[in-house]
Write a protein that holds these residues in place. Sequence first.
Motif, PDB file in Angstrom:
ATOM      1  N   MET A   1     -13.517 -36.194 -11.492  1.00  0.00           N
ATOM      2  CA  MET A   1     -14.957 -36.207 -11.711  1.00  0.00           C
ATOM      3  C   MET A   1     -15.417 -34.790 -11.998  1.00  0.00           C
ATOM      4  SD  MET A   1     -17.940 -37.772  -9.253  1.00  0.00           S
ATOM      5  CE  MET A   1     -17.656 -36.587  -7.969  1.00  0.00           C
ATOM      6  N   ALA A   2     -16.341 -34.670 -12.967  1.00  0.00           N
ATOM      7  CA  ALA A   2     -16.835 -33.351 -13.366  1.00  0.00           C
ATOM      8  C   ALA A   2     -17.680 -32.738 -12.267  1.00  0.00           C
ATOM      9  CB  ALA A   2     -17.653 -33.473 -14.646  1.00  0.00           C
ATOM     10  N   ASP A   3     -17.674 -31.419 -12.264  1.00  0.00           N
ATOM     11  CA  ASP A   3     -18.451 -30.666 -11.282  1.00  0.00           C
ATOM     12  C   ASP A   3     -19.761 -30.248 -11.943  1.00  0.00           C
ATOM     13  OD1 ASP A   3     -19.356 -29.209  -9.192  1.00  0.00           O
ATOM     14  OD2 ASP A   3     -18.057 -27.476  -9.547  1.00  0.00           O
ATOM     15  N   ILE A   4     -20.878 -30.710 -11.404  1.00  0.00           N
ATOM     16  CA  ILE A   4     -22.198 -30.422 -11.979  1.00  0.00           C
ATOM     17  C   ILE A   4     -22.991 -29.598 -10.980  1.00  0.00           C
ATOM     18  CG2 ILE A   4     -24.373 -31.414 -12.803  1.00  0.00           C
ATOM     19  CD1 ILE A   4     -22.812 -33.813 -13.782  1.00  0.00           C
ATOM     20  N   LEU A  10     -32.210 -27.318 -15.695  1.00  0.00           N
ATOM     21  CA  LEU A  10     -30.910 -27.197 -16.346  1.00  0.00           C
ATOM     22  C   LEU A  10     -29.799 -27.694 -15.407  1.00  0.00           C
ATOM     23  CD1 LEU A  10     -31.121 -23.668 -18.088  1.00  0.00           C
ATOM     24  CD2 LEU A  10     -31.272 -25.918 -19.193  1.00  0.00           C
ATOM     25  N   ARG A  11     -28.731 -28.056 -16.044  1.00  0.00           N
ATOM     26  CA  ARG A  11     -27.527 -28.441 -15.302  1.00  0.00           C
ATOM     27  C   ARG A  11     -26.313 -27.778 -15.962  1.00  0.00           C
ATOM     28  NH1 ARG A  11     -31.288 -29.906 -12.956  1.00  0.00           N
ATOM     29  NH2 ARG A  11     -31.752 -31.930 -12.000  1.00  0.00           N
ATOM     30  N   HIS A  12     -25.332 -27.486 -15.122  1.00  0.00           N
ATOM     31  CA  HIS A  12     -24.093 -26.913 -15.658  1.00  0.00           C
ATOM     32  C   HIS A  12     -22.933 -27.834 -15.297  1.00  0.00           C
ATOM     33  CE1 HIS A  12     -20.490 -24.330 -15.882  1.00  0.00           C
ATOM     34  NE2 HIS A  12     -21.170 -23.741 -16.892  1.00  0.00           N
ATOM     35  N   LEU A  13     -22.183 -28.225 -16.327  1.00  0.00           N
ATOM     36  CA  LEU A  13     -21.048 -29.137 -16.122  1.00  0.00           C
ATOM     37  C   LEU A  13     -19.753 -28.371 -16.348  1.00  0.00           C
ATOM     38  CD1 LEU A  13     -20.643 -32.775 -17.196  1.00  0.00           C
ATOM     39  CD2 LEU A  13     -18.915 -31.152 -17.925  1.00  0.00           C
ATOM     40  N   ARG A  14     -18.822 -28.605 -15.427  1.00  0.00           N
ATOM     41  CA  ARG A  14     -17.484 -28.032 -15.562  1.00  0.00           C
ATOM     42  C   ARG A  14     -16.467 -29.163 -15.447  1.00  0.00           C
ATOM     43  NH1 ARG A  14     -15.990 -23.677 -11.243  1.00  0.00           N
ATOM     44  NH2 ARG A  14     -16.056 -25.563  -9.953  1.00  0.00           N
ATOM     45  N   GLY A  15     -15.772 -29.400 -16.564  1.00  0.00           N
ATOM     46  CA  GLY A  15     -14.856 -30.526 -16.628  1.00  0.00           C
ATOM     47  C   GLY A  15     -13.520 -30.241 -15.950  1.00  0.00           C
ATOM     48  N   HIS A  31     -21.058 -31.322 -27.358  1.00  0.00           N
ATOM     49  CA  HIS A  31     -19.821 -30.809 -26.763  1.00  0.00           C
ATOM     50  C   HIS A  31     -18.875 -31.984 -26.525  1.00  0.00           C
ATOM     51  CE1 HIS A  31     -23.007 -27.903 -25.436  1.00  0.00           C
ATOM     52  NE2 HIS A  31     -22.038 -27.007 -25.731  1.00  0.00           N
ATOM     53  N   GLU A  32     -17.602 -31.747 -26.716  1.00  0.00           N
ATOM     54  CA  GLU A  32     -16.591 -32.744 -26.381  1.00  0.00           C
ATOM     55  C   GLU A  32     -15.226 -32.043 -26.273  1.00  0.00           C
ATOM     56  OE1 GLU A  32     -15.971 -35.791 -29.219  1.00  0.00           O
ATOM     57  OE2 GLU A  32     -15.954 -34.429 -30.948  1.00  0.00           O
ATOM     58  N   GLY A  33     -14.418 -32.607 -25.435  1.00  0.00           N
ATOM     59  CA  GLY A  33     -13.073 -32.065 -25.252  1.00  0.00           C
ATOM     60  C   GLY A  33     -12.622 -32.175 -23.794  1.00  0.00           C
ATOM     61  N   VAL A  34     -11.418 -31.687 -23.548  1.00  0.00           N
ATOM     62  CA  VAL A  34     -10.808 -31.710 -22.212  1.00  0.00           C
ATOM     63  C   VAL A  34     -11.021 -30.355 -21.559  1.00  0.00           C
ATOM     64  CG1 VAL A  34      -8.676 -31.984 -20.900  1.00  0.00           C
ATOM     65  CG2 VAL A  34      -9.107 -33.415 -22.910  1.00  0.00           C
ATOM     66  N   GLY A  35     -11.542 -30.360 -20.358  1.00  0.00           N
ATOM     67  CA  GLY A  35     -11.739 -29.124 -19.616  1.00  0.00           C
ATOM     68  C   GLY A  35     -12.868 -28.270 -20.158  1.00  0.00           C
ATOM     69  N   VAL A  36     -13.882 -28.856 -20.762  1.00  0.00           N
ATOM     70  CA  VAL A  36     -14.996 -28.079 -21.324  1.00  0.00           C
ATOM     71  C   VAL A  36     -15.993 -27.719 -20.231  1.00  0.00           C
ATOM     72  CG1 VAL A  36     -14.761 -29.088 -23.606  1.00  0.00           C
ATOM     73  CG2 VAL A  36     -16.245 -30.188 -21.915  1.00  0.00           C
ATOM     74  N   SER A  37     -16.830 -26.743 -20.511  1.00  0.00           N
ATOM     75  CA  SER A  37     -17.860 -26.294 -19.579  1.00  0.00           C
ATOM     76  C   SER A  37     -19.074 -25.892 -20.404  1.00  0.00           C
ATOM     77  CB  SER A  37     -17.344 -25.112 -18.748  1.00  0.00           C
ATOM     78  OG  SER A  37     -18.352 -24.647 -17.878  1.00  0.00           O
ATOM     79  N   PHE A  38     -20.271 -26.385 -19.991  1.00  0.00           N
ATOM     80  CA  PHE A  38     -21.465 -26.103 -20.792  1.00  0.00           C
ATOM     81  C   PHE A  38     -22.708 -26.367 -19.947  1.00  0.00           C
ATOM     82  CE2 PHE A  38     -20.005 -30.419 -21.570  1.00  0.00           C
ATOM     83  CZ  PHE A  38     -21.118 -31.177 -21.333  1.00  0.00           C
ATOM     84  N   TRP A  39     -23.834 -25.841 -20.470  1.00  0.00           N
ATOM     85  CA  TRP A  39     -25.151 -26.092 -19.893  1.00  0.00           C
ATOM     86  C   TRP A  39     -25.820 -27.209 -20.687  1.00  0.00           C
ATOM     87  CZ3 TRP A  39     -27.000 -23.728 -15.568  1.00  0.00           C
ATOM     88  CH2 TRP A  39     -26.325 -22.587 -15.114  1.00  0.00           C
TER      89      TRP A  39
END
Length: 338
Positions: A1-4, A10-15, A31-39
């Motif tokens: 599960m992603a870390d938000i 705002l929210r920050h997601l870390r895959g 955004h898309e991919g494996v292990g991505v991180s974004f706001w």
Amino acid sequence: MADIQRRPLLRHLRGAPTTYVRHLRRGRTVHEGVGVSFWFRPLNAVISEIPVDDRELPMLFHVRTSDYQDVSAQATVTYRIEDPVLAARRLDFAISPDTGAWRSAPLDQVATMLTEIAQQYVLTLVTGMPLREAITTGPAAIRDAVTDGLAGDGRLTDIGVTVVGVRVVAVRPEAEVERALQTPAREQVQQEADRATYERRAVAVERERAIAENEMQNQIELAHREERLVAQRGVNDRRRAEEAAAAAWVAAEAQAERNRLDAAVQADARRALGAAEAEANSAYLAVYRDMEPSVLLALAAQALAERLPEIGQLNLSPDVLTTVLGGLAAPSSDGGGA
């Protein structure tokens, strides 16, 4: 599960390295991919999280064989989502922008689809098998049938799911039927165990018999040796007795010879002594032969006096003395007259 992580507006997601994250905003992929991180902004963001790691799905099927016996097949299917974009389009993998949890249960849908498809192939295969065949060759056949069926099923391809492998753990009948099937094998195993026990006992009896025979042979040999020993002792005793008898005989002969010699010596001595005494007596008598009778009487009286006990005092009356002298003179006178 992603870390938000939450921030104001705002929210920050870390895959994670095993999840595919897809971020849509106003219908377009941002955004898309494996292990991505974004706001991202939670009000206009649609985020999907698709796991791309291998997952294990245990299955349990209850099937009836061709001879109307119920069996249970336990299997495990390993799968993964090979095309996460296609899976995100066909299944709802959307997550909450605040917690990161799925809004629905997409993996349960995948598991249900895999179970139903696999069950179809298991039912088709096992219903045409008798019970013994299903138990003995069923696991391998079920594994091959389920693997081929899932690999070629279009429904899984449409959602981007690929089956990695299938394992069939066991195919088991009901407990009573299983015990009934196990009985012949158990009896055979018991017979083998009894046969081994009998063989072991036979070997033990044979060894005991060999040991008894050896002991008996040893006793016989000891008896023979004891017999020879007793015979040898008897021979030795007889020899000792013969030697002792011979020695006693020699000793007796020697003693007899010594006794004969002693007797001969004593006889010779006695003969010599008798001859000497005879000669002495002859000489003694020759001396007395020419003496006067009165002298002989005097000598006899002297000899008698020597043998008489000691007399302290002797009283002779004139009558006694006259009678004695008369008696002594009378023979002399008679002899002179003659």
